[in-house]
Design a protein around this motif. Sequence first.
Motif, PDB file in Angstrom:
ATOM      1  N   GLY A  45       0.795  -1.210   0.000  1.00  0.00           N
ATOM      2  CA  GLY A  45       0.000   0.000   0.000  1.00  0.00           C
ATOM      3  C   GLY A  45       0.829   1.262   0.000  1.00  0.00           C
ATOM      4  N   SER A  46       2.141   1.111   0.127  1.00  0.00           N
ATOM      5  CA  SER A  46       3.055   2.253   0.083  1.00  0.00           C
ATOM      6  C   SER A  46       3.776   2.277  -1.261  1.00  0.00           C
ATOM      7  CB  SER A  46       4.086   2.170   1.212  1.00  0.00           C
ATOM      8  OG  SER A  46       5.085   3.164   1.067  1.00  0.00           O
ATOM      9  N   GLY A  47       3.895   3.443  -1.840  1.00  0.00           N
ATOM     10  CA  GLY A  47       4.640   3.568  -3.086  1.00  0.00           C
ATOM     11  C   GLY A  47       6.126   3.666  -2.880  1.00  0.00           C
ATOM     12  N   THR A  48       6.553   3.784  -1.615  1.00  0.00           N
ATOM     13  CA  THR A  48       7.974   3.907  -1.284  1.00  0.00           C
ATOM     14  C   THR A  48       8.405   2.680  -0.505  1.00  0.00           C
ATOM     15  OG1 THR A  48       7.750   6.308  -1.162  1.00  0.00           O
ATOM     16  CG2 THR A  48       9.736   5.350  -0.212  1.00  0.00           C
ATOM     17  N   VAL A  49       8.979   1.725  -1.216  1.00  0.00           N
ATOM     18  CA  VAL A  49       9.459   0.489  -0.602  1.00  0.00           C
ATOM     19  C   VAL A  49      10.855   0.208  -1.126  1.00  0.00           C
ATOM     20  CG1 VAL A  49       9.077  -1.978  -0.280  1.00  0.00           C
ATOM     21  CG2 VAL A  49       7.126  -0.429  -0.400  1.00  0.00           C
ATOM     22  N   VAL A  92      11.749  -0.855  -4.865  1.00  0.00           N
ATOM     23  CA  VAL A  92      10.794  -1.891  -5.229  1.00  0.00           C
ATOM     24  C   VAL A  92       9.664  -1.306  -6.062  1.00  0.00           C
ATOM     25  CG1 VAL A  92       9.183  -3.629  -4.358  1.00  0.00           C
ATOM     26  CG2 VAL A  92      11.376  -3.280  -3.207  1.00  0.00           C
ATOM     27  N   GLY A  93       9.106  -0.184  -5.623  1.00  0.00           N
ATOM     28  CA  GLY A  93       8.041   0.453  -6.387  1.00  0.00           C
ATOM     29  C   GLY A  93       6.929  -0.529  -6.714  1.00  0.00           C
ATOM     30  N   SER A  94       6.634  -0.676  -7.996  1.00  0.00           N
ATOM     31  CA  SER A  94       5.601  -1.620  -8.418  1.00  0.00           C
ATOM     32  C   SER A  94       6.159  -3.020  -8.617  1.00  0.00           C
ATOM     33  CB  SER A  94       4.955  -1.144  -9.717  1.00  0.00           C
ATOM     34  OG  SER A  94       5.938  -1.028 -10.745  1.00  0.00           O
ATOM     35  N   GLY A 387       3.542  -7.329   2.196  1.00  0.00           N
ATOM     36  CA  GLY A 387       2.162  -6.985   2.484  1.00  0.00           C
ATOM     37  C   GLY A 387       2.035  -5.733   3.328  1.00  0.00           C
ATOM     38  N   ALA A 388       0.808  -5.403   3.664  1.00  0.00           N
ATOM     39  CA  ALA A 388       0.530  -4.230   4.484  1.00  0.00           C
ATOM     40  C   ALA A 388       0.644  -4.558   5.958  1.00  0.00           C
ATOM     41  CB  ALA A 388      -0.870  -3.697   4.176  1.00  0.00           C
ATOM     42  N   THR A 389       1.292  -3.668   6.713  1.00  0.00           N
ATOM     43  CA  THR A 389       1.485  -3.904   8.140  1.00  0.00           C
ATOM     44  C   THR A 389       0.166  -3.801   8.881  1.00  0.00           C
ATOM     45  OG1 THR A 389       3.682  -2.940   7.954  1.00  0.00           O
ATOM     46  CG2 THR A 389       2.803  -3.215  10.158  1.00  0.00           C
ATOM     47  N   HIS A 390      -0.631  -2.819   8.542  1.00  0.00           N
ATOM     48  CA  HIS A 390      -1.866  -2.547   9.278  1.00  0.00           C
ATOM     49  C   HIS A 390      -3.071  -2.852   8.405  1.00  0.00           C
ATOM     50  CE1 HIS A 390       0.725  -0.658  12.190  1.00  0.00           C
ATOM     51  NE2 HIS A 390       1.231   0.094  11.241  1.00  0.00           N
TER      52      HIS A 390
END
Length: 391
Positions: A45-49, A92-94, A387-390
């Motif tokens: 869900g974050s664009g910055t990974v 990582v981005g997309s 995945g998403a943390t929350h």
Amino acid sequence: MISRRSFLSLSAATLATATVLPLAARTASAATPATFGLKLVNNSGSGTVYAYVTGTTPDGRLVLLRADGSPYYPDSPGAAHTPLPEDCAIPVGSGAQVSVPKMGGARVYVVTDAKLDFFLDPGPALVHPSFLNPDDPNFQKNWSFSEFTFNDEQLFANISYVDFVGIPMGLSLTTSGSGTKTVNGLPSGSLDAISSELSALGGNWPGLVQTGGGGNLRALSPHHHADQFGGYLDGYIDQVWQKYEGTDLVVDSQNPGLGTFTGRVSGGQLVFGAESFAKPATADVWSCDSGPFAIPQGASDARKSIVPRLAAALNRTTLLDNANQPTAEDPAKFYQGDVTNHYARIVHAKLPDNRGYAFPYDDVSPGPDFSGAVFAGDPDVLTITVGATHG
């Protein structure tokens, strides 16, 4: 049994164990390929990974991968805690993919919404991000890792919750001819659910939850707060020792060459022939490698076989009820007492396939695979899904 503890290790300074190839994994086929593909999928869900890959080469050198996948071998710095000279963040981005050469004791770190700060000590030795030191520049960041070792025999990778639960990660390994192996990992949003259940237990369990930035950062294994649990398991361990003063405890090595070991408590020691074990403290059970569960250099094969099975049964609190370990273990009866490793219980309850290391010997099994490992001698692409943390 393929042991995470025995397989993942070439970096003695940071991830100290000894690489031992499981017999079941050896084949007469050719050696593994020179590299495997590491694919990163962003469902956070974050664009910055960002991802970081670090380990130790077969000849003992520290290595990290650059963003283009080329290896970087840091020089030894002149002072401790010197910032890593090169930025080895892989955007990582997309999605992203790099080729990974042979390395052991390796980790793939992922972080959202920021980069991680790495440092070098003389050696060189990599200073890994800390989840225990509030002064570490990475402490308040949202990060986690998976582990792997890739040598001439196989690629062995696993999801580990031995230290903490953070960003959910899943593994899928495709191969050139032996099929696809998958470990789903925790679903997105599991950190909040696990933290909530730990907090509801009261006692010292809520202290395992780290918070920051208005939310949960991590849920730690009780091993990292063992001093706060003191004699938590003492009553249970006393009952175990009392039972086996008059009853045989049979431990199956699960190795045809070693067979089974039969023990009884005598003089306060649980004795299996030439091997004896004093009562462990709670901290010894949580860590699986201290007190009577320490395995010193030169330890016998018998001790190496008995320790994991005793430690696993005590973490799962099944040793009192089952005198035939781990042959007669029933997974439905794991963690059933009021006094047990509730961290491991809660983590496993959230895993869709019940697979993931919640303590170091979580691969001890009467049959079903509880470990978070994928492995193959013909690896092609290892996919890590973030995945998403929350929730």
